[in-house]
Design an enzyme around this catalytic site. Structure first.
Site, PDB file in Angstrom:
ATOM      1  CD  GLU A 118      29.383  30.130  41.602  1.00 25.45           C
ATOM      2  OE1 GLU A 118      30.626  30.224  41.741  1.00 25.45           O
ATOM      3  OE2 GLU A 118      28.623  29.784  42.535  1.00 25.45           O
ATOM      4  CE  LYS A 126      40.259  30.927  46.309  1.00 19.73           C
ATOM      5  NZ  LYS A 126      39.077  31.830  46.336  1.00 19.73           N
ATOM      6  CG  ASN A 153      40.520  62.662  66.037  1.00 21.26           C
ATOM      7  OD1 ASN A 153      41.385  62.027  65.437  1.00 21.26           O
ATOM      8  ND2 ASN A 153      39.910  62.188  67.109  1.00 21.26           N
ATOM      9  N   GLY A 177      43.285  63.000  49.084  1.00 23.34           N
ATOM     10  CA  GLY A 177      44.303  63.821  49.701  1.00 23.34           C
ATOM     11  C   GLY A 177      45.675  63.232  49.425  1.00 23.34           C
ATOM     12  CB  SER A 190      48.037  59.627  49.916  1.00 26.94           C
ATOM     13  OG  SER A 190      49.244  60.271  50.236  1.00 26.94           O
ATOM     14  CB  CYS A 194      32.284  27.563  42.601  1.00 30.63           C
ATOM     15  SG  CYS A 194      33.640  28.652  43.137  1.00 30.63           S
ATOM     16  CE  LYS A 204      28.610  26.824  44.764  1.00 26.04           C
ATOM     17  NZ  LYS A 204      28.930  28.277  44.806  1.00 26.04           N
TER      18      LYS A 204
END
Lengths: 566, 566
Positions: free
Chosen positions: A44, A187, A371, A294, A301, A154, A118
């Protein structure tokens, strides 16, 4: 003649890169012709890339796409490929001020043949096609050498009615569908069952060609396949790599002859590979050669760094350990070990000097002081990004992002977040899978493993583990205050992830959640409060009032357009 | 009886706050009844707030909205208001798995009367209604005491056909439209001309009731009005404030008797007030009492601080001067003077100690070193935000955001960006307008000026200027290196803003841009390159691959839902 050879061109296009996409079509068409294909089918919106979002509304882009299709038809003919039927998707120019179409055209004999528009425009989840396209209202068939093709794009095969219903009464020999269907867990089977149903409906084989590759936050898995009228799987292309496969359709035969069928992937391998491909293509399409991030010694990480090494090679990964006064020795060791296993660059940048400088002026306490540590790290990561031209990776997982358990402008810093849609329990699962894959030489499906050749000698670390086992098994901690554990603030992840799945993915309400036998009321209320609060925090910047008619300052942007500037 | 008294309830609703919105309807309905109104008209989606985006797709929310409408009808009756006709908007529950409707209902005699479902669903610009609503297909009229009302919802009157076309043949006495129409520069007149056309079409007066208030990044200006069948303006409510006005419609009269007509606002005053209201409502709806922001002495932060003072009072504004080695003395003085003029708190936090600490480890040069300064400031602003519970304001304007002339995680830090949709040349214009408004006692239309009573003695600063003139007239500079000027990197703003308007707002292509007599090729190419690059940078975080079917990890989020948790 009643037999037609189709080439299934599962390619990776780039949104806006009209010339690059056309060049790739030419290359694949040439290969297909040399293997005696008469028809070659692309995904597509081949020429424009997919999804093009509001770029579709830009008149100059549509004109350029139209010119590209015409040029390409001519180039094919010039290269002696004029007799080939080349099925590509593009944006359909309109004759008025109306919206354009999502169009399939056939390039043949040097010209662009009138195409199919479509019919069903998806407008849910990640799709917003009603916003940018007009809906086509004609079904289109084409006879090639005695074989009758019906076309669909689709969503047309996902809805009842439309062109497929027409074809059920029009005696086609094969239904050709071109797709831009993003990856989702599970899927593959859904698509197969759907096409089996459509094949039965039209009484003919169905060819399903899907695009492959990452485009911003979507990953297309390819997984092109063909089913026969009776539902038999005739062909399946590998997932997550570009591919050119073939199928012969004989309109006179009751059943078709099967072609190559790629093996199914392990479910964890699928998700892992989707994340790797998403990152890899994001880097390629946006011109990055390396990443920085990091490395805390924690599992998030560690997994992200491993994915990056698989995407671009460990030598292009810059790990940065940024220990604070609360970082454990074990964490520092695990980070260093991981970098060594990956062959990554590794720097240590303690954050105490900067922390002390800020605190001398600001004297922060509690969460503000926590923080501050995360934000100093964010500044350092961005310093590496800016000075070395590296893509900064954010390492947040879906569980903590959903609950707002991260610091904005701190650990949330990054241009791309490879595991943002992966729950924490799945992070552990994928890490174990990756270690197992190295030991057992499984590889990432058909995607080339950049960092390691599992068959090469001496590649498996002495421990036998790519990701240090300690990073996988230790209790998760942000290490922003003494003895801190994630479980101080959040429910245990095994239950948290279940509640998040029900609340976010299945849109269950409070009453529905409480009906789960294993969800207690306190947990449900905690999670709902955290998620709603985080949902709001996430959308803060760049909020601001809109005062002019045509947006900018609106959270709907053009896709990457580096390749298009008209 | 042929005469009917309408109350026009221009109210400020909050998305998701079903109970709060219903309480407000009850309060306004009660006031309307005590002023002898028989019908009271509220804005689009009164009960749910607007726009509700994907919240409409949440089953539990729709159920709660339905319950709220029924409860409200009962509460109105219990309060002796059962005979009143209360026209409100809400989300229409559906009887299947289909999408819900954007619905108008009439509450009367303790029950919810069958309503009208919006026919035309806008799906362009900031609107995505096709995604979340089904389209209604019936036009609806209602006879009240001998007067025939026809109903329409917002977009219905902007498109040809639909219910308005029906009413042209059905002899209605008045067309009642309920609206959620966001503010745009110049839209007041557009709406008036449109309604004059519709009034002529249906041969009856048109009542246009619009919501007021900020909701995330939209600002609704109210500006409710009534035009007669011949186009005469009969009533106009003030912009940017809640209001309850009245109009008598006599179905037997050829022309109606005019009511109050609020004066038109100055165009700059409109934009300025829209920004103030957007900020004010964002704070109210999200529970903030104060703001913090960096004050550089430049015009952007000066204007934003002034808007904040107008929104919540200077005493709730925390200005932070964060001078570097490159900050001029003049800039520091201008920042301090502004804070004094506004009655704002003002701290000085030099960034050299932190800059030195980072540089000792990182040794950055060039742009990376410039970004480091901006990011240290971002960390400090967020420290104030976290430790004092203040909303951090980003001060970027539309010109610099469009060109990417800002530092991500640096000066771009903030939960709300009041001037992100205001070009730089307009920033200067609004600043001059605000100074003039103070001197001339103009006020912000009908919006209460929180910070200043221009009639009080001693409020106008000794200079006569609220915003120091020096901040307005000096050459713009980021002050991140010696002698830096914006014009080193960007075209002069007077030409830049024109090119940006053409490229972004009017979607002109390169050839169109070059056709402007005052745009040279180099400027056009520079701006296109900067904008395309910035467009891409802006959408970086939180990009990441989607691997599960139902989003989170997708750039489409629920609106603020603090008030709804079911």
């Amino acid at each position: 003649m009643t037999k037609l050879r189709f080439a299934l061109a599962q390619i990776d296009t780039c949104v806006g890169a009209l010339k690059g996409n056309a060049d790739k079509v030419l290359e694949y068409a040439s290969r297909a012709a040399s293997n005696n294909a008469q028809v070659v089918v692309f995904p597509e919106m081949t020429l424009t890339g997919y999804p093009i979002e509001d770029l579709a509304l830009r008149r100059t882009f549509r004109q350029a796409a139209w010119d590209t299709a015409n040029d390409l038809a001519q180039r094919l003919a010039d290269d002696g490929l004029g007799s080939l039927y080349v099925v590509v998707g593009t944006v359909g120019t309109e004759h008025s001020t109306q919206k354009p179409y999502n169009r399939l055209v056939v390039l043949h004999d040097g010209v662009v043949w009138a195409g199919y528009d479509k019919h069903f425009l998806p407008n849910y989840g990640v799709f917003d096609e009603f916003r940018i396209f007009a809906s086509g209202d004609r079904s289109v068939t084409m006879d090639i050498d005695g074989v009758r093709l019906g076309f669909a794009i689709c969503e047309d095969i996902w809805q009842e009615g439309g062109p497929v219903a027409d074809f059920a009464e029009r005696n086609i020999d094969v239904l050709v569908t071109i797709n831009g269907s993003p990856y989702e867990e599970g899927k593959t089977d859904t698509r197969l069952q759907l096409c089996r149903r459509r094949a039965a409906e039209v009484g003919a084989p169905v060819i399903y060609v899907n695009q492959v590759g990452g485009q911003d936050d979507l990953v297309f898995d390819g997984g092109t396949f063909v089913v026969d009228a009776d539902g038999t799987l005739l062909e399946r292309s590998p997932m997550f790599v570009e591919d050119l496969s073939y199928i012969d359709i004989d309109s006179a035969a009751a059943t078709q002859k099967p072609a190559d069928i790629a093996p199914e992937m392990d479910p964890d391998g699928e998700v892992y590979t989707a994340c790797v491909l998403g990152l890899k293509d994001y880097m390629v399409k946006n011109g990055f050669n390396g990443v920085c991030l990091g490395l805390s010694g924690g599992i998030d990480s560690a997994l992200v760094a491993t994915m990056a090494a698989d995407a671009v090679g460990g030598e292009h990964v810059q790990g940065i350990s940024m220990p604070s006064m609360y970082s454990s020795e074990g964490s520092k060791d695990d980070a260093a070990q991981l970098a060594e296993n990956l062959g990554a660059s590794y720097d240590v940048q303690p954050i105490k000097p900067e922390f002390d400088a800020f605190q001398k002026q600001l004297d922060l306490e509690g969460v503000a002081a926590e923080n501050l540590q995360a934000r100093i790290r964010g500044v350092i990561v961005m310093a590496y990004s800016n000075s070395k031209g590296l893509l900064a990776l954010a390492t947040g997982n879906k569980s903590e992002l959903a609950c707002g358990y991260s610091t904005i402008y701190g650990d949330a810093v990054g241009g791309y977040a490879p595991i943002k849609d992966v729950f924490k329990t799945k992070v552990w699962q994928l890490s174990r899978w990756r270690n197992k894959a190295l030991k057992e030489g499984l590889g990432l499906g058909a995607l080339p493993v950049v960092g390691y050749d599992p068959n090469a000698e001496g590649v498996v670390p002495a421990s036998g583990e790519l990701i240090p086992n300690n990073s996988i098994v230790k209790a998760p901690s942000a290490e922003l205050r003494p003895e801190q554990k994630d479980s101080d603030s959040l429910p245990e992840y095994y239950i948290l992830d279940k509640v998040l799945t029900a609340y976010i993915e299945h849109s269950e309400g409070r009453a529905d959640l409480l009906a789960h036998a294993d969800f207690d009321e306190q947990t449900v209320d905690t999670v709902m409060r955290l998620v709603d609060r985080a949902e709001w925090k996430r959308r803060q910047y760049p909020l601001g009032p809109k005062v002019s008619a045509l947006a900018f300052g609106r959270d709907r942007r053009l896709p990457v357009t580096d390749a298009f500037r008209e």
